[in-house]
Design a protein around this motif. Sequence first.
Motif, PDB file in Angstrom:
ATOM      1  N   ASP A   1      -1.253  20.435  30.973  1.00  0.00           N
ATOM      2  CA  ASP A   1      -0.059  20.039  30.828  1.00  0.00           C
ATOM      3  C   ASP A   1       1.015  20.750  31.619  1.00  0.00           C
ATOM      4  O   ASP A   1       2.041  20.063  32.293  1.00  0.00           O
ATOM      5  CB  ASP A   1       0.378  20.061  29.420  1.00  0.00           C
ATOM      6  CG  ASP A   1      -0.170  19.091  28.553  1.00  0.00           C
ATOM      7  OD1 ASP A   1      -1.483  18.435  29.140  1.00  0.00           O
ATOM      8  OD2 ASP A   1       0.025  18.773  27.405  1.00  0.00           O
ATOM      9  N   ASP A   2       1.001  21.835  31.644  1.00  0.00           N
ATOM     10  CA  ASP A   2       1.836  22.610  32.629  1.00  0.00           C
ATOM     11  C   ASP A   2       1.918  22.480  34.001  1.00  0.00           C
ATOM     12  O   ASP A   2       2.877  22.537  34.797  1.00  0.00           O
ATOM     13  CB  ASP A   2       1.645  24.305  32.430  1.00  0.00           C
ATOM     14  CG  ASP A   2       2.371  24.844  31.194  1.00  0.00           C
ATOM     15  OD1 ASP A   2       3.274  24.242  30.648  1.00  0.00           O
ATOM     16  OD2 ASP A   2       1.636  25.705  30.692  1.00  0.00           O
ATOM     17  N   LEU A   3       0.626  22.203  34.435  1.00  0.00           N
ATOM     18  CA  LEU A   3       0.662  21.554  36.018  1.00  0.00           C
ATOM     19  C   LEU A   3       0.944  20.214  36.107  1.00  0.00           C
ATOM     20  O   LEU A   3       2.012  20.181  37.128  1.00  0.00           O
ATOM     21  CB  LEU A   3      -1.019  21.571  36.397  1.00  0.00           C
ATOM     22  CG  LEU A   3      -1.943  23.051  36.441  1.00  0.00           C
ATOM     23  CD1 LEU A   3      -3.273  22.616  36.653  1.00  0.00           C
ATOM     24  CD2 LEU A   3      -1.363  23.942  37.659  1.00  0.00           C
ATOM     25  N   ASP A   4       0.781  19.382  35.192  1.00  0.00           N
ATOM     26  CA  ASP A   4       1.349  17.726  35.328  1.00  0.00           C
ATOM     27  C   ASP A   4       2.631  17.853  35.387  1.00  0.00           C
ATOM     28  O   ASP A   4       3.377  17.047  36.141  1.00  0.00           O
ATOM     29  CB  ASP A   4       0.675  16.888  34.471  1.00  0.00           C
ATOM     30  CG  ASP A   4      -0.958  17.176  34.663  1.00  0.00           C
ATOM     31  OD1 ASP A   4      -1.483  17.664  35.829  1.00  0.00           O
ATOM     32  OD2 ASP A   4      -1.779  16.284  34.160  1.00  0.00           O
ATOM     33  N   TYR A   5       3.427  18.564  34.611  1.00  0.00           N
ATOM     34  CA  TYR A   5       4.707  18.424  34.173  1.00  0.00           C
ATOM     35  C   TYR A   5       5.529  19.510  35.231  1.00  0.00           C
ATOM     36  O   TYR A   5       6.626  19.766  34.926  1.00  0.00           O
ATOM     37  CB  TYR A   5       5.107  18.690  32.815  1.00  0.00           C
ATOM     38  CG  TYR A   5       4.449  17.721  31.726  1.00  0.00           C
ATOM     39  CD1 TYR A   5       4.780  16.359  32.077  1.00  0.00           C
ATOM     40  CD2 TYR A   5       3.641  18.034  30.667  1.00  0.00           C
ATOM     41  CE1 TYR A   5       4.027  15.375  31.391  1.00  0.00           C
ATOM     42  CE2 TYR A   5       3.062  17.158  30.016  1.00  0.00           C
ATOM     43  CZ  TYR A   5       3.377  15.689  30.451  1.00  0.00           C
ATOM     44  OH  TYR A   5       2.649  14.848  29.525  1.00  0.00           O
ATOM     45  N   ARG A   6       4.828  20.082  36.078  1.00  0.00           N
ATOM     46  CA  ARG A   6       5.389  21.080  37.183  1.00  0.00           C
ATOM     47  C   ARG A   6       6.193  22.123  36.361  1.00  0.00           C
ATOM     48  O   ARG A   6       7.442  22.640  36.712  1.00  0.00           O
ATOM     49  CB  ARG A   6       6.419  20.288  38.035  1.00  0.00           C
ATOM     50  CG  ARG A   6       5.600  19.170  38.905  1.00  0.00           C
ATOM     51  CD  ARG A   6       6.080  18.426  40.061  1.00  0.00           C
ATOM     52  NE  ARG A   6       7.526  18.100  39.545  1.00  0.00           N
ATOM     53  CZ  ARG A   6       7.974  17.070  38.980  1.00  0.00           C
ATOM     54  NH1 ARG A   6       7.227  16.234  38.656  1.00  0.00           N
ATOM     55  NH2 ARG A   6       9.108  16.887  38.930  1.00  0.00           N
ATOM     56  N   ILE A   7       5.624  22.621  35.557  1.00  0.00           N
ATOM     57  CA  ILE A   7       6.619  23.775  34.717  1.00  0.00           C
ATOM     58  C   ILE A   7       6.196  24.911  35.554  1.00  0.00           C
ATOM     59  O   ILE A   7       5.178  25.436  35.822  1.00  0.00           O
ATOM     60  CB  ILE A   7       5.715  24.207  33.120  1.00  0.00           C
ATOM     61  CG1 ILE A   7       5.844  22.693  32.264  1.00  0.00           C
ATOM     62  CG2 ILE A   7       6.493  25.374  32.504  1.00  0.00           C
ATOM     63  CD1 ILE A   7       7.381  22.074  32.156  1.00  0.00           C
TER      64      ILE A   7
ATOM     65  N   GLY B   1      -8.411  26.137  41.933  1.00  0.00           N
ATOM     66  CA  GLY B   1      -7.592  25.852  43.305  1.00  0.00           C
ATOM     67  C   GLY B   1      -6.407  25.531  42.964  1.00  0.00           C
ATOM     68  O   GLY B   1      -5.587  25.183  44.097  1.00  0.00           O
ATOM     69  N   GLU B   2      -5.710  25.581  41.974  1.00  0.00           N
ATOM     70  CA  GLU B   2      -4.368  25.381  41.803  1.00  0.00           C
ATOM     71  C   GLU B   2      -3.337  26.573  41.904  1.00  0.00           C
ATOM     72  O   GLU B   2      -3.117  27.171  40.918  1.00  0.00           O
ATOM     73  CB  GLU B   2      -4.061  24.757  40.205  1.00  0.00           C
ATOM     74  CG  GLU B   2      -4.866  23.408  39.770  1.00  0.00           C
ATOM     75  CD  GLU B   2      -4.117  22.205  40.580  1.00  0.00           C
ATOM     76  OE1 GLU B   2      -2.974  22.170  41.036  1.00  0.00           O
ATOM     77  OE2 GLU B   2      -4.768  21.051  40.391  1.00  0.00           O
ATOM     78  N   THR B   3      -3.330  26.938  42.984  1.00  0.00           N
ATOM     79  CA  THR B   3      -2.540  28.074  43.426  1.00  0.00           C
ATOM     80  C   THR B   3      -1.106  28.166  43.069  1.00  0.00           C
ATOM     81  O   THR B   3      -0.548  29.258  42.983  1.00  0.00           O
ATOM     82  CB  THR B   3      -2.743  28.664  45.001  1.00  0.00           C
ATOM     83  OG1 THR B   3      -2.434  27.209  45.647  1.00  0.00           O
ATOM     84  CG2 THR B   3      -4.121  28.833  45.062  1.00  0.00           C
ATOM     85  N   ASP B   4      -0.414  27.033  42.970  1.00  0.00           N
ATOM     86  CA  ASP B   4       1.241  27.128  42.813  1.00  0.00           C
ATOM     87  C   ASP B   4       1.377  27.812  41.325  1.00  0.00           C
ATOM     88  O   ASP B   4       2.364  28.112  41.084  1.00  0.00           O
ATOM     89  CB  ASP B   4       1.654  25.661  42.722  1.00  0.00           C
ATOM     90  CG  ASP B   4       1.925  25.216  44.184  1.00  0.00           C
ATOM     91  OD1 ASP B   4       1.823  26.212  44.949  1.00  0.00           O
ATOM     92  OD2 ASP B   4       2.502  24.215  44.244  1.00  0.00           O
ATOM     93  N   PHE B   5       0.186  27.366  40.455  1.00  0.00           N
ATOM     94  CA  PHE B   5       0.823  27.882  38.993  1.00  0.00           C
ATOM     95  C   PHE B   5       0.866  29.445  38.968  1.00  0.00           C
ATOM     96  O   PHE B   5       1.879  29.944  38.155  1.00  0.00           O
ATOM     97  CB  PHE B   5      -0.714  27.719  38.284  1.00  0.00           C
ATOM     98  CG  PHE B   5      -0.605  28.009  36.567  1.00  0.00           C
ATOM     99  CD1 PHE B   5       0.557  27.180  35.964  1.00  0.00           C
ATOM    100  CD2 PHE B   5      -1.102  28.918  36.091  1.00  0.00           C
ATOM    101  CE1 PHE B   5       0.623  27.463  34.563  1.00  0.00           C
ATOM    102  CE2 PHE B   5      -1.099  29.242  34.646  1.00  0.00           C
ATOM    103  CZ  PHE B   5      -0.215  28.393  33.953  1.00  0.00           C
ATOM    104  N   ALA B   6       0.210  30.114  39.871  1.00  0.00           N
ATOM    105  CA  ALA B   6       0.556  31.777  39.863  1.00  0.00           C
ATOM    106  C   ALA B   6       1.884  32.045  40.379  1.00  0.00           C
ATOM    107  O   ALA B   6       2.291  33.169  40.087  1.00  0.00           O
ATOM    108  CB  ALA B   6      -0.721  32.325  40.798  1.00  0.00           C
ATOM    109  N   ARG B   7       2.639  30.962  40.930  1.00  0.00           N
ATOM    110  CA  ARG B   7       3.881  31.144  41.347  1.00  0.00           C
ATOM    111  C   ARG B   7       4.998  30.943  40.328  1.00  0.00           C
ATOM    112  O   ARG B   7       6.193  31.244  40.301  1.00  0.00           O
ATOM    113  CB  ARG B   7       4.257  30.532  42.659  1.00  0.00           C
ATOM    114  CG  ARG B   7       3.695  31.041  43.841  1.00  0.00           C
ATOM    115  CD  ARG B   7       4.614  30.541  44.875  1.00  0.00           C
ATOM    116  NE  ARG B   7       4.065  29.081  45.304  1.00  0.00           N
ATOM    117  CZ  ARG B   7       2.828  28.813  46.095  1.00  0.00           C
ATOM    118  NH1 ARG B   7       2.076  29.807  46.411  1.00  0.00           N
ATOM    119  NH2 ARG B   7       2.532  27.653  46.339  1.00  0.00           N
ATOM    120  N   ALA B   8       4.476  30.663  38.993  1.00  0.00           N
ATOM    121  CA  ALA B   8       5.258  30.269  37.869  1.00  0.00           C
ATOM    122  C   ALA B   8       5.850  31.728  37.362  1.00  0.00           C
ATOM    123  O   ALA B   8       5.365  32.698  37.781  1.00  0.00           O
ATOM    124  CB  ALA B   8       4.629  29.454  36.917  1.00  0.00           C
ATOM    125  N   THR B   9       7.230  31.504  36.804  1.00  0.00           N
ATOM    126  CA  THR B   9       7.602  32.761  36.109  1.00  0.00           C
ATOM    127  C   THR B   9       6.971  32.949  34.761  1.00  0.00           C
ATOM    128  O   THR B   9       7.176  31.992  33.797  1.00  0.00           O
ATOM    129  CB  THR B   9       9.040  32.634  35.901  1.00  0.00           C
ATOM    130  OG1 THR B   9       9.471  32.785  37.350  1.00  0.00           O
ATOM    131  CG2 THR B   9       9.552  33.810  35.231  1.00  0.00           C
TER     132      THR B   9
END
Length: 302
Positions: free
Chosen positions: A184-190, A214-222
């Motif tokens: 959900d956090d990935l799909d809603y771009r949290i 391979g969802e590397t953007d997630f690690a850039r979340a705060t």
Amino acid sequence: MTNVRSRLAPTPSGYLHAGNALNFLFTWLMTRTAEGRLRLRIDDADNERTRPEFVADIFAQLDWLKLSWDEGPSGPDDFFARHSQLLRRDRYRELLARLAQAGDLFSCACSRRQLQEQAGSRLHPGNCRERLSLVPGQPLRVRVPENTEVEVNGQTVALGRLMGDFVIWRRHGLPAYQLASLADDLDYRINLIVRGQDLIESTAAQLFLADRLGETDFARATFVHHPLLASPEGGKLSKSHQALSLRHLREAGVQPTEIYRLAARQLGIASPAITGLSDLLTAFRQQTAQGANVLFQDLTPK
Ligand SMILES: [Zn+2]
């Protein structure tokens, strides 16, 4: 921070308590201060514990606290019709298939007791772990090498030692919390996730899964992990503390202002001046502008 997207993520497995209210307030304050968007996401993947009155309670208490959100269900009927996690099972299955393809999963139907009786670690069920084929219908765990460490806000979490091969798919075809929350956090771009300190291991587990996917953007979340409100006995406040449920507090005559003041005290804001939510937001914004905000201080520039 720009284009902040955050979420309130209550679980409808009990009545909300004062600790949940603090988490919602902190999330709301941070998102509104950053002029971001806030989503309401009700985590009901564990449908054995979901009850309609707990879903109704979520909306009743958010309304009482005057907390607004920009995306997500408008009320219980809308939630069950359009937003329940049970409607997203195909998406969770898709992520599961990707993990399975990478060879990271194994079937394990062992009870907690069986795991304890097995030689080796309770967290790494030796026998099942070596299995190569997945058994239909059985819960699935993800292999986490024993020495796995995950960095969360500069803090090292020994995931392999603390959580071991955690469950990501349960019986009855349902995702475990770690997988559903990540999906959900990935799909809603949290990109702003505010949790109690007790969930830092879950954050590490989800960072681990995101990396495997391979969802590397997630690690850039705060990620912000705030201190928890202690129970009257000094331990962790949980849904078993009925006396501290918001429902019960309201019946006892507690006003929302008292919850706002409680949040202010946790944030080091002088609480007597707080008479409403807008006062709290103003004080929070001032504190942030002065660089004295305890929640924003955790944030590292990305
Ligand atoms: Zn097993």
